[in-house]
Design a protein around this motif. Structure first.
Motif, PDB file in Angstrom:
ATOM      1  N   ALA A 180       0.846  -1.199   0.000  1.00  0.00           N
ATOM      2  CA  ALA A 180       0.000   0.000   0.000  1.00  0.00           C
ATOM      3  C   ALA A 180       0.879   1.245   0.000  1.00  0.00           C
ATOM      4  N   GLN A 181       0.380   2.321  -0.600  1.00  0.00           N
ATOM      5  CA  GLN A 181       1.175   3.546  -0.650  1.00  0.00           C
ATOM      6  C   GLN A 181       1.468   4.090   0.744  1.00  0.00           C
ATOM      7  N   CYS A 182       0.485   4.042   1.631  1.00  0.00           N
ATOM      8  CA  CYS A 182       0.688   4.555   2.991  1.00  0.00           C
ATOM      9  C   CYS A 182       1.614   3.662   3.809  1.00  0.00           C
ATOM     10  N   LYS A 183       1.946   2.471   3.291  1.00  0.00           N
ATOM     11  CA  LYS A 183       2.923   1.604   3.952  1.00  0.00           C
ATOM     12  C   LYS A 183       4.294   1.788   3.327  1.00  0.00           C
ATOM     13  N   LEU A 361      -3.981   0.637   8.254  1.00  0.00           N
ATOM     14  CA  LEU A 361      -4.132  -0.158   7.041  1.00  0.00           C
ATOM     15  C   LEU A 361      -4.426  -1.616   7.373  1.00  0.00           C
ATOM     16  N   SER A 365      -7.909  -3.282   6.355  1.00  0.00           N
ATOM     17  CA  SER A 365      -7.780  -4.370   5.380  1.00  0.00           C
ATOM     18  C   SER A 365      -8.334  -5.674   5.943  1.00  0.00           C
ATOM     19  N   ASP A 388      -6.417   2.997   1.374  1.00  0.00           N
ATOM     20  CA  ASP A 388      -5.195   3.800   1.363  1.00  0.00           C
ATOM     21  C   ASP A 388      -5.530   5.288   1.532  1.00  0.00           C
ATOM     22  N   GLU A 389      -6.507   5.745   0.769  1.00  0.00           N
ATOM     23  CA  GLU A 389      -6.862   7.163   0.823  1.00  0.00           C
ATOM     24  C   GLU A 389      -7.547   7.535   2.132  1.00  0.00           C
TER      25      GLU A 389
END
Length: 419
Positions: A180-183, A361, A365, A388-389
């Protein structure tokens, strides 16, 4: 039998000390705190049993309490023998979470804790490095039946999952939280970048400025480690096998060369590849006297410690988490934290604000898998973009940051092929 009686921990009397650490973490995890309010009201995981294998320290304990507050029965074990904190285990057991973990267990005890966690027959899992999933699919397939799916935290674990899926062996859906982008953009880069140097500096008490740091691997973790090394005043060499990542490291201003050449120059070495035998005998043979070796990959296989031990004529522990290996020619090479994750085995891991995003997340998830597992089927899937957003917006809100939003006209323009 209550959670304390069921648990296998070092000492329940350490619970107050662990509770203080957890309270500090909660104060700096605003996203999890927001989710906690929601979960306490909605109980979205009521009736579920969640098995967790993560680095057992304060931030992880907050995630476990969040999942508990969502209505689930929670069973947790460590994902690394040296990252488990006994006071955190005690505090979690006292709070109603079943814990099978101790700091520095024997290999047999460590494996036994994983087995006991799975023998509670979880319906959902959160894994770190793929240990729970691997055991379920190899040693204990008899425990697969109840598992609906889960989430994976690390690059290493995702590689194992992809292999299972590729060979048609994966039995339930797993969300690749690491991707994920936030990860990857924040946890792997800023979290690893800071916590690795926190662990190295705390352990060695030596200056970094002016030294040469060799970073093996230029994924998001390697980028973060290199960036922080540079910020501390070090000269940075990057080693890579991927030509695109090597080009990126070069364009970012670092020297790029093979490990056999970099080994001659490094004062500090940090491996971040997730692969085995990144630093071996041929590299030990040419290292400078006083070279310091550390690993930031999940498993302790990146530095070949067995070969290092065979080469040494003498070895001793010279400081907590530092072992000195004396070579036949008198050179000394130092290994931090037995070659295990230096930021957790010799430190406290990532900052709380970073893990706030990652564990949000994980929680969201896990809810997604809980609701949609029957439709997803046995495969590895990305974190949905909306999750993510959502985490990103929570982060911005918690930090008082307001951003622009697209107008209806702008959205139509972007979604149209016409000018």
């Amino acid at each position: 039998m209550n959670s304390v009686e069921r648990s296998i921990i070092r000492d329940i009397n350490l619970a107050p000390q662990g509770r203080l650490k957890m309270d500090w973490a909660w104060q700096h995890m605003p996203i999890l705190s927001r989710l906690r309010e929601r979960f306490l009201a909605e109980k979205p995981l009521a009736g579920e049993r969640v098995a967790i294998s993560l680095h057992l320290e304060a931030k992880t304990a907050c995630l476990a309490e969040l999942i508990r507050d969502a209505g689930a029965e929670v069973v947790i074990t460590g994902s690394n023998p040296l990252s488990t904190q006994d006071d955190i285990c005690a505090a979690l057991a006292a709070s109603g979470v079943t814990v099978f973990a101790k700091y520095n267990p024997s290999p047999e005890e460590y494996h036994g804790h994983l087995i006991k966690t799975l023998e509670t027959r979880p319906t959902l899992i959160i894994d770190d490095g793929g240990d729970l999933v691997t055991i379920l699919h190899s040693e204990r397939p008899d425990l697969l039946e109840t598992v609906k799916g889960g989430c994976e935290e690390t690059t290493t674990g995702i590689l194992r999952l992809i292999s299972l899926e590729r060979f048609g062996q994966l039995r339930f859906p797993m969300v690749a939280v690491n991707d994920a982008q936030c990860k990857s953009l924040f946890d792997n880069r800023y979290g690893t970048g800071q916590s690795v140097w926190d662990g190295i500096n705390r352990t060695t008490n030596l200056v970094v400025a002016g030294k040469t740091v060799v970073v093996a691997g230029y994924g998001w973790c390697g980028r973060g480690v290199a960036m922080r090394a540079s910020g501390l005043g070090a000269k940075v060499i990057v080693t890579e096998t991927n030509p695109v990542k090597a080009m990126e490291a070069y364009m970012d201003g670092y020297t790029v060369m093979p490990m056999i050449e970099a080994a001659k120059f490094g004062d500090y070495f940090v491996t971040t590849t997730g692969n085995k035998n990144v630093i071996t005998r041929e590299h030990f043979e040419v290292m400078k006297d006083g070279a310091i070796l550390s690993n930031a990959g999940h498993f302790n296989v990146e530095i070949n410690v067995e070969e290092l031990a065979r080469m040494a004529k003498n070895r001793r522990v010279v400081r907590k988490d530092i072992e000195e290996y004396v070579m036949e020619d008198g050179r000394k090479v130092y290994l931090l934290a037995e070659g295990r994750l230096v930021n957790l085995a010799a430190g406290d891991g990532h900052p709380a604000e970073i893990m706030d995003m990652t564990f949000a997340l994980q929680a969201l998830s896990l809810l997604y898998v809980h609701r949609h597992h029957a439709d997803i089927g046995p495969k590895v899937l990305d974190v949905p973009v909306e999750i993510d957003e959502e985490v990103a917006r929570h982060f911005l809100d918690a930090n008082g940051i307001v951003i622009d939003r697209l107008t209806e006209e702008q959205e139509q323009y972007l979604n149209s092929w016409k000018l």
